[in-house]
Design a protein around this motif. Structure first.
Motif, PDB file in Angstrom:
ATOM      1  N   SER A  20       4.395  15.446  42.698  1.00  0.00           N
ATOM      2  CA  SER A  20       4.151  16.577  43.558  1.00  0.00           C
ATOM      3  C   SER A  20       3.694  16.214  45.017  1.00  0.00           C
ATOM      4  N   PRO A  21       4.087  16.864  45.931  1.00  0.00           N
ATOM      5  CA  PRO A  21       3.656  16.533  47.313  1.00  0.00           C
ATOM      6  C   PRO A  21       2.250  17.224  47.535  1.00  0.00           C
ATOM      7  N   ALA A  22       1.484  17.804  46.431  1.00  0.00           N
ATOM      8  CA  ALA A  22       0.580  18.526  46.753  1.00  0.00           C
ATOM      9  C   ALA A  22      -0.539  17.711  47.642  1.00  0.00           C
ATOM     10  N   THR A  23      -1.195  18.300  48.444  1.00  0.00           N
ATOM     11  CA  THR A  23      -2.029  17.664  49.117  1.00  0.00           C
ATOM     12  C   THR A  23      -3.563  17.916  48.466  1.00  0.00           C
ATOM     13  N   LEU A  24      -4.288  16.947  48.912  1.00  0.00           N
ATOM     14  CA  LEU A  24      -5.553  16.509  48.255  1.00  0.00           C
ATOM     15  C   LEU A  24      -6.676  17.557  48.556  1.00  0.00           C
ATOM     16  N   ASP A  25      -7.434  17.920  47.505  1.00  0.00           N
ATOM     17  CA  ASP A  25      -8.517  18.850  47.791  1.00  0.00           C
ATOM     18  C   ASP A  25      -9.232  18.202  48.473  1.00  0.00           C
ATOM     19  N   GLU A  26     -10.478  18.948  49.215  1.00  0.00           N
ATOM     20  CA  GLU A  26     -11.510  18.224  49.984  1.00  0.00           C
ATOM     21  C   GLU A  26     -12.203  17.425  48.787  1.00  0.00           C
ATOM     22  N   GLU A  30      -6.967   9.790  45.162  1.00  0.00           N
ATOM     23  CA  GLU A  30      -5.658   9.370  44.814  1.00  0.00           C
ATOM     24  C   GLU A  30      -5.431   8.033  43.984  1.00  0.00           C
ATOM     25  N   PRO A  73      -9.297   9.485  50.562  1.00  0.00           N
ATOM     26  CA  PRO A  73      -9.107   9.723  51.923  1.00  0.00           C
ATOM     27  C   PRO A  73     -10.041  10.110  52.935  1.00  0.00           C
ATOM     28  N   THR A  98      -0.832   4.722  51.905  1.00  0.00           N
ATOM     29  CA  THR A  98      -2.144   5.700  52.250  1.00  0.00           C
ATOM     30  C   THR A  98      -2.191   5.634  54.001  1.00  0.00           C
ATOM     31  N   LEU A 314      -3.258  12.746  41.426  1.00  0.00           N
ATOM     32  CA  LEU A 314      -4.579  13.124  42.117  1.00  0.00           C
ATOM     33  C   LEU A 314      -5.809  13.012  41.144  1.00  0.00           C
TER      34      LEU A 314
END
Ligand SMILES: [Zn+2]
Ligand SMILES: [Zn+2]
Length: 315
Positions: A20-26, A30, A73, A98, A314
């Protein structure tokens, strides 16, 4: 304890998580796979088997020992799980994945090491004055392992010069790397010549990953596999040998590991329900799953997977 089939609630498919290219939640973290071979990697010193090493040399394919990286991140913090002999390449890969730059003598913010076998801890030597000369690098190891490092060269020099700062834990305990990132160290049976051996459960804000690269047998400790998998979303498990026939009996007796076929039989129903959650790592150079595409497809058809270098979960 929850029964095993319920032990991975709301399992995210690791395949989905990794692809998944899903972005990280706040506040999310990862985790990356940086290596997936047994201690000796591939090609393997002295091995002339056509099926693995010769082919690997011809194609230039190199597989490094099992290793994970963790990234926060928000702060830019990095942790390495295992200090393998390929530590330089693995840290460089983690930096590239990263977008990390210019960390100088603090290539990561801490290391966690499961046990004192060469593929898991020899990389600590790269923290010494000959190479990185780190300053007070937090080093999370068991109490017995910390004592071994403190009292045996060349590791004792890392401690004496404060290039590493051991943060000993008792097997069975939990500790925190940062808010929302907890590690549980679980004792596993293994050849404990210099240290004891643990598996790590890495609990992030959303998901929990198990890393168990080396174990002698699932039956040696009562309920071990169930305890390891309890509450876990993605499990990286010892895949040193496929069915044990890759090596002579003498070697298997000296270096026991649960063969993949046995682990798959135990987790059959679970893997059907949670495809891709059980991911094999720490493959010996003789393991046919490296190069046999049909075998790998059969493994995947049953809901299991071979860990891929670069895959991401994630947390
Ligand atoms: Zn190993
Ligand atoms: Zn080992």
């Amino acid at each position: 304890m929850r029964p095993l089939r319920n032990a991975l609630p709301a399992v995210l498919s690791a395949l989905a998580a990794c692809a998944s290219p899903a972005t990280l939640d706040e506040g999310g973290l990862e985790l990356f796979v940086l290596g997936r071979a047994q201690d000796g990697g591939l090609p393997h010193l002295g091995c002339e088997r056509e099926a693995c090493c010769a082919a690997a040399r011809r194609s230039g394919r190199i597989e490094t020992p099992a290793c994970l990286g963790i990234h926060d991140p928000a702060s830019g913090a990095l942790w390495l799980v295992e200090a393998t002999p390929a530590i330089e390449a693995q840290v460089a890969a983690l930096h590239a994945m990263t977008g990390t730059r210019e960390r100088g003598r603090r290539p990561v913010d801490g290391l966690l090491v499961t046990h004192a076998h060469l593929g898991h801890y020899l990389g600590l030597a790269w923290l010494g004055r000959e190479v990185a000369a780190t300053e007070a690098m937090p080093l999370f190891v068991s109490t017995r392992f910390a004592e071994y490092l403190r009292t045996n060269g060349p590791w004792s020099q890392l401690v004496a010069l404060a290039q590493v700062e051991p943060r000993p834990f008792a097997p069975g305990s939990r500790f925190v790397l940062r808010d929302g990132l907890e590690i549980e160290a679980i004792s596993v049976p293994h050849r404990d010549e210099f240290s004891d051996t643990v598996a790590f459960k890495v609990r992030g804000p959303r998901r929990t990953v198990l890393f168990c690269p080396d174990v002698d047998a699932w039956d040696r400790h009562e309920g071990l596999l169930e305890r390891l998998l309890d509450g876990v979303d993605v499990a990286y498990l010892d895949a040193t040998f496929f069915d044990g026939r890759e090596l002579p009996e003498r070697v298997r007796a000296e270096i026991p590991h649960p063969p993949m076929v046995d682990t798959m039989a135990r987790l059959e129903g679970f893997a059907r329900e949670h495809a891709g959650a059980v991911r094999f790592i720490h493959l010996n150079h003789t393991n046919p799953a490296w190069n046999d595409d049909a075998l790998r497809a059969a493994i995947e058809a049953r809901g299991f997977a071979i860990a891929q270098v670069g895959e991401r979960v994630l947390l």
